[in-house]
Design an enzyme around this catalytic site. Structure first.
Site, PDB file in Angstrom:
ATOM      1  N   ASP A   5      32.047  35.745  40.668  1.00 27.45           N
ATOM      2  CA  ASP A   5      31.542  36.884  39.908  1.00 27.45           C
ATOM      3  C   ASP A   5      30.156  37.296  40.396  1.00 27.45           C
ATOM      4  O   ASP A   5      29.876  38.485  40.606  1.00 27.45           O
ATOM      5  CB  ASP A   5      31.496  36.519  38.422  1.00 27.45           C
ATOM      6  CG  ASP A   5      30.948  37.635  37.558  1.00 27.45           C
ATOM      7  OD1 ASP A   5      31.639  38.656  37.392  1.00 27.45           O
ATOM      8  OD2 ASP A   5      29.810  37.504  37.057  1.00 27.45           O
ATOM      9  N   GLU A  38      38.074  36.845  41.661  1.00 27.55           N
ATOM     10  CA  GLU A  38      36.703  36.337  41.762  1.00 27.55           C
ATOM     11  C   GLU A  38      36.687  34.904  42.304  1.00 27.55           C
ATOM     12  O   GLU A  38      35.805  34.542  43.089  1.00 27.55           O
ATOM     13  CB  GLU A  38      36.018  36.396  40.399  1.00 27.55           C
ATOM     14  CG  GLU A  38      35.760  37.821  39.936  1.00 27.55           C
ATOM     15  CD  GLU A  38      35.177  37.918  38.553  1.00 27.55           C
ATOM     16  OE1 GLU A  38      34.507  38.924  38.251  1.00 27.55           O
ATOM     17  OE2 GLU A  38      35.394  36.985  37.738  1.00 27.55           O
TER      18      GLU A  38
END
Length: 256
Positions: free
Chosen positions: A64, A137
Site C-alpha cells: 500500500d 498490493e
C-alpha cells in the site's frame, strides 16, 4: 533475504507451475517464489494451515505504501504543470482505491492464483473486490522485496498510468467519499472531518471495523468496513447522504 521471516504455504510442483504462469502473463521474474505465494494467500487459507502459513496482510501493508509513493511520484513528474496538490490527492485516491485496483486484478485474472479457505471460496471470495485489491498490493510488496524498488516501480507503472488517464478523462465514476466530504467541510467551516474507530469484531479473516465521522459536533455512523480505510470511506458516504450530497442507494456500507 526475507525467506527466514515469512511463512508461506507449501510450494508444490503444481503450485509452482501456477505461479510461473502468473509471472509469464505479467512479464515478471522472481528469485523466491515463496514471497509470491504468500502474496496470494488469503487469511482464510492461512487459518486452515493451522499456523504453518501467514497471510498476505503484512505484504499488503507494505505494498500500500509503495503503491502510494510510486503513484505520487508519477503524478508529480508527469502532471506537475497541469494540476495542483489537491488535484493530485484526488486523482491518487481514486487510482489506488479498491475499485481501481480490483479492476486491474480482474483484468489480470488474479482470481486464478488466490489461495482461499473453503468457506470463503463458497462465497466467491476470490472475486471479491476487497480481496483482489489487497492481493494486488501484496504482489507489489513481493516484487519490491524480491526484485527491489525499480522492478516494483516498473510493475506499478504497467497499470497505474492507464488508470490515471481514465480518471482524468472522466471515463470512470469511482467515488472518493472522504475527499468529497473534506472539500465540502473545509469550504463550509474551514475544518476537516474527524474520524473515530469505535471498535472492530469478527474472525481474523473477516474483521469488520466500525468508524464514525464528526462534523461540527454532529456524529454520523457508525459505518463498517474490512479495514479502517474502507470504514472511513463508508462513514464519509453516510455523512454525505445525510447532508443531501449523495443519493441514498439503500446500502449502509459498501463492503464486499
Amino acid at each position: 533475504m526475507y525467506s527466514s521471516l515469512i511463512k508461506a504455504p507449501v510450494l508444490t510442483e503444481d503450485r509452482e507451475r501456477e505461479l510461473i504462469s502468473f509471472l509469464k502473463e505479467n512479464s515478471l521474474s522472481f528469485n523466491d517464489l515463496k514471497l509470491l505465494n504468500l502474496a496470494f494467500t488469503h487469511t482464510s487459507y492461512a487459518n486452515e494451515c493451522r499456523g504453518s502459513s501467514d497471510s498476505y496482510e503484512r505484504l499488503e501493508f507494505l505494498g500500500d505504501s509503495i503503491l502510494d509513493m510510486i503513484t505520487a511520484e508519477y503524478l508529480f513528474e508527469n502532471y506537475y504543470n497541469e494540476y495542483h496538490e489537491g488535484d493530485f490527492t484526488k486523482i491518487k485516491a481514486v487510482v489506488v482505491s479498491e475499485d481501481s485496483l480490483s479492476e486491474v486484478a480482474r483484468n489480470r485474472h488474479f482470481e486464478k492464483y488466490i489461495l482461499i479457505g473453503k468457506g470463503e471460496a463458497l462465497q466467491g471470495g476470490a472475486m471479491k473486490k476487497a480481496i483482489q485489491a489487497d492481493v494486488m498490493e501484496a504482489v507489489i510488496a513481493a516484487v519490491y522485496l524480491d526484485q527491489g524498488l525499480e522492478k516494483a516501480r516498473e510493475y506499478v507503472l504497467s497499470f497505474i498510468p492507464f488508470q490515471i488517464e481514465k480518471v482524468i478523462r472522466n471515463r470512470v465514476s469511482y467515488k472518493d467519499y472522504k475527499t468529497k466530504l473534506q472539500e465540502y467541510w473545509q469550504k463550509k467551516r474551514g475544518k476537516v472531518p474527524e474520524y473515530t474507530t469505535i471498535g472492530h469484531d469478527g474472525p481474523d479473516h473477516e474483521q469488520v471495523f466500525h468508524v464514525t465521522v464528526t462534523l461540527g459536533g454532529k456524529v454520523y455512523g457508525p459505518a463498517d468496513g474490512k479495514n479502517k480505510k474502507h470504514a472511513e470511506q463508508n462513514a464519509a458516504k453516510l455523512a454525505l447522504i445525510h447532508l443531501g450530497l449523495e443519493p441514498n442507494d439503500g446500502k449502509k456500507n459498501d463492503r464486499e
